[in-house]
Design a protein around this motif. Structure first.
Motif, PDB file in Angstrom:
ATOM      1  N   PRO B 107      56.002  66.745  45.324  1.00 27.39           N
ATOM      2  CA  PRO B 107      56.322  66.270  43.979  1.00 27.39           C
ATOM      3  C   PRO B 107      55.927  64.810  43.733  1.00 27.39           C
ATOM      4  CG  PRO B 107      58.333  66.819  45.216  1.00 27.39           C
ATOM      5  CD  PRO B 107      57.183  67.310  46.019  1.00 27.39           C
ATOM      6  N   VAL B 108      56.191  63.921  44.690  1.00 25.84           N
ATOM      7  CA  VAL B 108      55.943  62.499  44.420  1.00 25.84           C
ATOM      8  C   VAL B 108      54.443  62.219  44.292  1.00 25.84           C
ATOM      9  CG1 VAL B 108      56.115  60.168  45.328  1.00 25.84           C
ATOM     10  CG2 VAL B 108      58.080  61.693  45.432  1.00 25.84           C
ATOM     11  N   VAL B 165      53.040  71.156  41.036  1.00 28.97           N
ATOM     12  CA  VAL B 165      53.686  70.765  42.289  1.00 28.97           C
ATOM     13  C   VAL B 165      53.797  71.959  43.235  1.00 28.97           C
ATOM     14  CG1 VAL B 165      55.887  69.999  43.261  1.00 28.97           C
ATOM     15  CG2 VAL B 165      54.845  68.752  41.361  1.00 28.97           C
ATOM     16  N   LEU B 166      54.008  73.126  42.662  1.00 30.03           N
ATOM     17  CA  LEU B 166      54.021  74.335  43.487  1.00 30.03           C
ATOM     18  C   LEU B 166      52.672  74.474  44.205  1.00 30.03           C
ATOM     19  CD1 LEU B 166      56.029  76.630  44.003  1.00 30.03           C
ATOM     20  CD2 LEU B 166      54.761  78.002  42.332  1.00 30.03           C
ATOM     21  N   VAL B 209      62.621  70.893  40.230  1.00 26.37           N
ATOM     22  CA  VAL B 209      63.388  70.035  39.317  1.00 26.37           C
ATOM     23  C   VAL B 209      62.744  68.651  39.249  1.00 26.37           C
ATOM     24  CG1 VAL B 209      65.589  68.843  39.008  1.00 26.37           C
ATOM     25  CG2 VAL B 209      65.555  71.278  39.589  1.00 26.37           C
ATOM     26  N   LYS B 210      62.408  68.115  40.431  1.00 24.47           N
ATOM     27  CA  LYS B 210      61.731  66.821  40.447  1.00 24.47           C
ATOM     28  C   LYS B 210      60.457  66.875  39.621  1.00 24.47           C
ATOM     29  CE  LYS B 210      63.170  64.858  44.879  1.00 24.47           C
ATOM     30  NZ  LYS B 210      62.719  64.405  46.209  1.00 24.47           N
ATOM     31  N   ALA B 211      59.686  67.931  39.804  1.00 24.59           N
ATOM     32  CA  ALA B 211      58.409  68.033  39.097  1.00 24.59           C
ATOM     33  C   ALA B 211      58.622  67.999  37.589  1.00 24.59           C
ATOM     34  CB  ALA B 211      57.695  69.322  39.504  1.00 24.59           C
ATOM     35  N   ALA B 212      59.639  68.731  37.117  1.00 29.86           N
ATOM     36  CA  ALA B 212      59.876  68.771  35.673  1.00 29.86           C
ATOM     37  C   ALA B 212      60.295  67.382  35.168  1.00 29.86           C
ATOM     38  CB  ALA B 212      60.938  69.810  35.348  1.00 29.86           C
ATOM     39  N   VAL B 213      61.159  66.723  35.936  1.00 30.23           N
ATOM     40  CA  VAL B 213      61.603  65.378  35.543  1.00 30.23           C
ATOM     41  C   VAL B 213      60.414  64.411  35.522  1.00 30.23           C
ATOM     42  CG1 VAL B 213      63.013  63.406  36.253  1.00 30.23           C
ATOM     43  CG2 VAL B 213      63.960  65.711  36.347  1.00 30.23           C
ATOM     44  N   ILE B 251      58.919  57.590  38.156  1.00 30.29           N
ATOM     45  CA  ILE B 251      58.791  58.705  39.097  1.00 30.29           C
ATOM     46  C   ILE B 251      59.477  58.350  40.415  1.00 30.29           C
ATOM     47  CG2 ILE B 251      57.135  59.918  40.577  1.00 30.29           C
ATOM     48  CD1 ILE B 251      55.243  59.981  38.154  1.00 30.29           C
ATOM     49  N   LEU B 252      59.176  57.169  40.946  1.00 32.22           N
ATOM     50  CA  LEU B 252      59.734  56.793  42.252  1.00 32.22           C
ATOM     51  C   LEU B 252      61.247  56.619  42.171  1.00 32.22           C
ATOM     52  CD1 LEU B 252      56.890  54.362  43.333  1.00 32.22           C
ATOM     53  CD2 LEU B 252      57.333  56.681  44.171  1.00 32.22           C
TER      54      LEU B 252
END
Ligand SMILES: Nc1ncnc2c1ncn2[C@@H]1O[C@H](COP(=O)(O)OP(=O)(O)OP(=O)(O)O)[C@@H](O)[C@H]1O
Ligand SMILES: [Mg+2]
Lengths: 256, 265
Positions: B107-108, B165-166, B209-213, B251-252
């Motif tokens: 994700p990051v 991200v997937l 969830v991270k990816a969507a955020v 993001i971070l």
């Protein structure tokens, strides 16, 4: 003059940072008339138009359309207010990601069929002297003058009751400028629109104006019928109309 | 002493000014986001604009996201192998790799790469539209700029980032697998089994969830800075830089917050 003006500006003020641009503009525009505002570069003519359209919020003063206060509209009321106007922006402001006909038909009901919208766009292009062959081009493929005419076609396509023209003839050759002037006259006469035009072009003033107002130092310093611009003793109008370097209007040549 | 006191006051007031400026900016961004989201849920919708953005953000980011994941996944396996061997724990490579990639790196790094591409492009496009008065023109053409320009970008980014991200997670693990089996002598069946065994549902969910955020912040920063840009070409350039930098920071920061919330207890 008991009739309610179509647009009334009362003590309109706007400043950007420390720069006071509009210092109390008072102006009435009657229904069905063609008002022309003249004035030097940077005197706030475009800012005045954008205030009326609700694109810039004035600091003080009132804007009325048909006698109704529209100064601080928001949301749906603002959208409904803006839908009454057509605006020709000074720089054209065409959407460069869309084709010419998509631009011209932008404000039309988008649930209509594509071919239908395209035909409507071509009708409007014809009004401004452009042929169907430009319909599928991108704005960046047109000359500056053609872009201006496309922008004009876009502004009048939804047949708004009020149309604003911000320097409609700048950048056009004299013949095309005259075509555009004729078009504005025609729109006011045939479609019964109310028109507000900003221009530096005296030929344009003489052709399209019913009444003229002059903006200087953030105020309307003179207004009157078109014939008045040559007869008035107002030194500002005299200097502007005759294009004199000497006079009460001081131009900041070195950005002072 | 007075000099020091004076300096201290100066420093404090500078910090205070910075904090207040930052808070004001956060306030403006929240208002902007609220307005855009409010408009995203109410009609009229612009499905053509949404599809266009899904293509621009999602499809065209696939190569850069895939390559990043491939290279990082392989490099990660190499380092974990070296580190693990010192403690006779080289067998932990598949488990550590899959957790590292799915929970954090996928994700990051995916988010940062997409931010570099997309936040900057959005800021440049909307900034140019702003300074050429195209955004003003929208309003006079019976179209709400938030609905037409901002909402489709936000929605598209939030929808598309989890898919990207997937892909990054899968390609990253695959890159590690290729290096581990090709260079480090791991048995491929064992490697895959261990990988699947240690991968938990909550890892995948937190990753999505991270990816969507991140997608939300990527689009928000691009749109916010572009929409507010002023002052010609230089202003657009500044908006572009600010969009990328602030998207990176958001993001971070949000990654850290989500990691602590999900895994820190
Ligand atoms: N969004 C803005 N932010 C800051 N200053 C602005 C903004 N818009 C206009 N101004 C300033 O307001 C003044 C008036 O601008 P405006 O565009 O109305 O001039 P104008 O009368 O239309 O001139 P021109 O005939 O050259 O078009 C200018 O000095 C300009 O720098
Ligand atoms: Mg102007």
């Amino acid at each position: 003059m008991t009739e309610i003006p179509k647009i009334a500006l009362k003590g309109l003020r706007k400043r950007f940072g420390s720069k006071q641009v509009l210092q109390g503009v008072d102006l009435n525009i009657c229904a069905g008339e063609s008002m022309v505002v003249i004035g030097g570069s940077g005197t706030g003519k475009s800012v005045m138009m954008k205030c009326i359209l609700g694109l810039i919020a004035p600091d003080a003063g009132r804007i009325e359309v048909d006698g109704v206060d529209v100064t601080h509209l928001k949301g749906r009321a603002l959208a409904a207010h803006q839908a009454r106007f057509g605006m020709l922006f000074q720089g054209g402001a065409l959407f460069d990601s869309l084709s010419v006909w998509r631009n011209v038909s932008f404000a039309l009901d988008q649930s209509r069929k594509g071919a239908d919208l395209r035909a409507a766009a071509i009708d409007n292009l014809a009004r401004v002297g452009l042929g169907a062959e430009v319909a599928d081009l991108r704005p960046s493929e047109l000359s500056g003058g053609m872009q201006k005419r496309v922008a004009l076609a876009r502004a009048i396509a939804p047949r708004p009751e009020i149309v604003f023209f911000d320097e409609p003839t700048t950048g056009l050759d004299p013949i095309m400028a005259d075509v555009i002037n004729d078009l504005i006259v025609e729109l006011v006469r045939d479609l019964k629109i109310t028109a507000l035009t900003i221009t530096h072009d005296m030929a344009s003033v003489r052709k399209v104006a019913d009444r003229v107002a002059m903006l200087y130092a953030g105020r309307i310093v003179w207004h009157g019928p078109r014939e008045g611009i040559d007869a008035t003793g107002n030194p500002y109008v005299y200097q502007f109309v005759n294009g004199r370097a000497e006079g009460p209007i001081k131009m900041a040549v070195r950005g002072g | 002493m007075r000099g020091i006191a004076h300096d201290a006051v100066g420093v404090l007031s500078a910090i205070g000014g910075f904090v207040i400026g930052g808070l004001a900016a956060i306030g403006r961004m929240s208002k902007f986001a609220a307005r855009a989201l409010g408009h995203a849920v109410l009609p009229p919708y612009y499905p053509a604009r949404l599809l266009e953005q899904i293509l621009v953000i999602g499809y065209f980011s696939l190569p850069v996201v895939g390559l990043t994941a491939l290279f990082i996944g392989s490099a990660l396996v190499q380092q974990i192998y070296i580190g693990g061997s010192r403690f006779n724990a080289a067998s932990t490579v598949p488990a550590v790799t899959v957790i590292g990639i799915v929970r954090e790196l996928g994700p990051v790094l995916g988010g940062l790469m997409v931010a570099g591409r997309v936040s900057s492009a959005m800021a440049a496009e909307l900034g140019t539209m702003r300074v050429t008065e195209q955004i003003d023109a929208l309003a006079t053409l019976r179209t709400d700029p938030y609905r037409y320009l901002i909402a489709p970008r936000l929605v598209a980014a939030v929808l598309v980032m989890p898919i990207l991200v997937l892909v990054a997670n899968i390609v990253g693990v695959l890159g590690g697998f290729l290096l581990a089996t090709g260079r480090l002598g791991f048995n491929s069946a064992n490697y895959l089994n261990t990988t699947m065994e240690y991968l938990k549902v909550e890892d995948v969910v937190s990753s999505m969830v991270k990816a969507a955020v991140f997608g939300f912040f990527i689009a928000l920063m691009g749109c916010y800075h572009g929409f507010r840009s002023t002052g010609g070409a230089a202003g657009v350039g500044k908006a572009t830089t600010n969009a990328v930098v602030s998207a990176f920071i958001m993001i971070l920061l949000s990654n850290l917050v989500i990691t602590v919330l999900v895994f820190g207890t």
